[in-house]
Design a protein around this motif. Sequence first.
Motif, mmCIF file in Angstrom:
data_model
loop_
_atom_site.group_PDB
_atom_site.id
_atom_site.type_symbol
_atom_site.label_atom_id
_atom_site.label_comp_id
_atom_site.label_asym_id
_atom_site.label_seq_id
_atom_site.Cartn_x
_atom_site.Cartn_y
_atom_site.Cartn_z
ATOM 1 N N UNK A 12 0.786 -1.229 0.000
ATOM 2 C CA UNK A 12 0.000 0.000 0.000
ATOM 3 C C UNK A 12 0.822 1.286 0.000
ATOM 4 N N UNK A 13 1.646 1.471 -0.993
ATOM 5 C CA UNK A 13 2.429 2.690 -1.112
ATOM 6 C C UNK A 13 3.711 2.709 -0.300
ATOM 7 N N UNK A 14 4.045 1.586 0.299
ATOM 8 C CA UNK A 14 5.262 1.481 1.098
ATOM 9 C C UNK A 14 6.142 0.343 0.604
ATOM 10 N N UNK A 25 11.400 -2.268 8.371
ATOM 11 C CA UNK A 25 11.132 -0.836 8.293
ATOM 12 C C UNK A 25 10.249 -0.570 7.082
ATOM 13 N N UNK A 26 9.321 0.364 7.228
ATOM 14 C CA UNK A 26 8.467 0.792 6.119
ATOM 15 C C UNK A 26 8.943 2.153 5.627
ATOM 16 N N UNK A 27 9.149 2.265 4.317
ATOM 17 C CA UNK A 27 9.551 3.517 3.696
ATOM 18 C C UNK A 27 8.550 3.847 2.593
ATOM 19 N N UNK A 32 12.054 5.453 -3.736
ATOM 20 C CA UNK A 32 12.762 4.433 -4.508
ATOM 21 C C UNK A 32 12.528 4.638 -5.997
ATOM 22 N N UNK A 33 13.416 4.085 -6.813
ATOM 23 C CA UNK A 33 13.220 4.134 -8.268
ATOM 24 C C UNK A 33 12.079 3.189 -8.656
ATOM 25 N N UNK A 34 11.567 3.373 -9.840
ATOM 26 C CA UNK A 34 10.479 2.520 -10.326
ATOM 27 C C UNK A 34 10.929 1.082 -10.579
ATOM 28 N N UNK A 42 19.585 -2.202 -0.966
ATOM 29 C CA UNK A 42 19.545 -0.762 -1.195
ATOM 30 C C UNK A 42 20.319 -0.028 -0.101
ATOM 31 N N UNK A 43 20.840 1.135 -0.472
ATOM 32 C CA UNK A 43 21.588 1.987 0.446
ATOM 33 C C UNK A 43 20.849 3.319 0.548
ATOM 34 N N UNK A 44 20.623 3.767 1.770
ATOM 35 C CA UNK A 44 19.967 5.046 1.994
ATOM 36 C C UNK A 44 20.966 6.182 1.806
#
Length: 73
Positions: A12-14, A25-27, A32-34, A42-44
């Motif tokens: 749902x969008x996360x 964790x929810x982001x 993010x890229x498509x 992934x690296x923040x």
Amino acid sequence: MKQVYIVDRFEEGYVVCEDEKKQMHDFKRDEFSDQIKAGDVVILTENGFIVDQEETARRAQKIKSLMDSLWED
């Protein structure tokens, strides 16, 4: 210290990610890229998340090797 996560799933969008301590964790999806997909490492960064292609490929190969060893006759 860089923050590294593994994309677990989308909800749902996360984007739900697991960190190095196995915590979830929810982001927001728009960070993010498509092209992001489950299993990507992934690296923040200051500008959002970037995929670590090399680490993602290494983990995928390790998982494939483990799966292959399970199914050997």
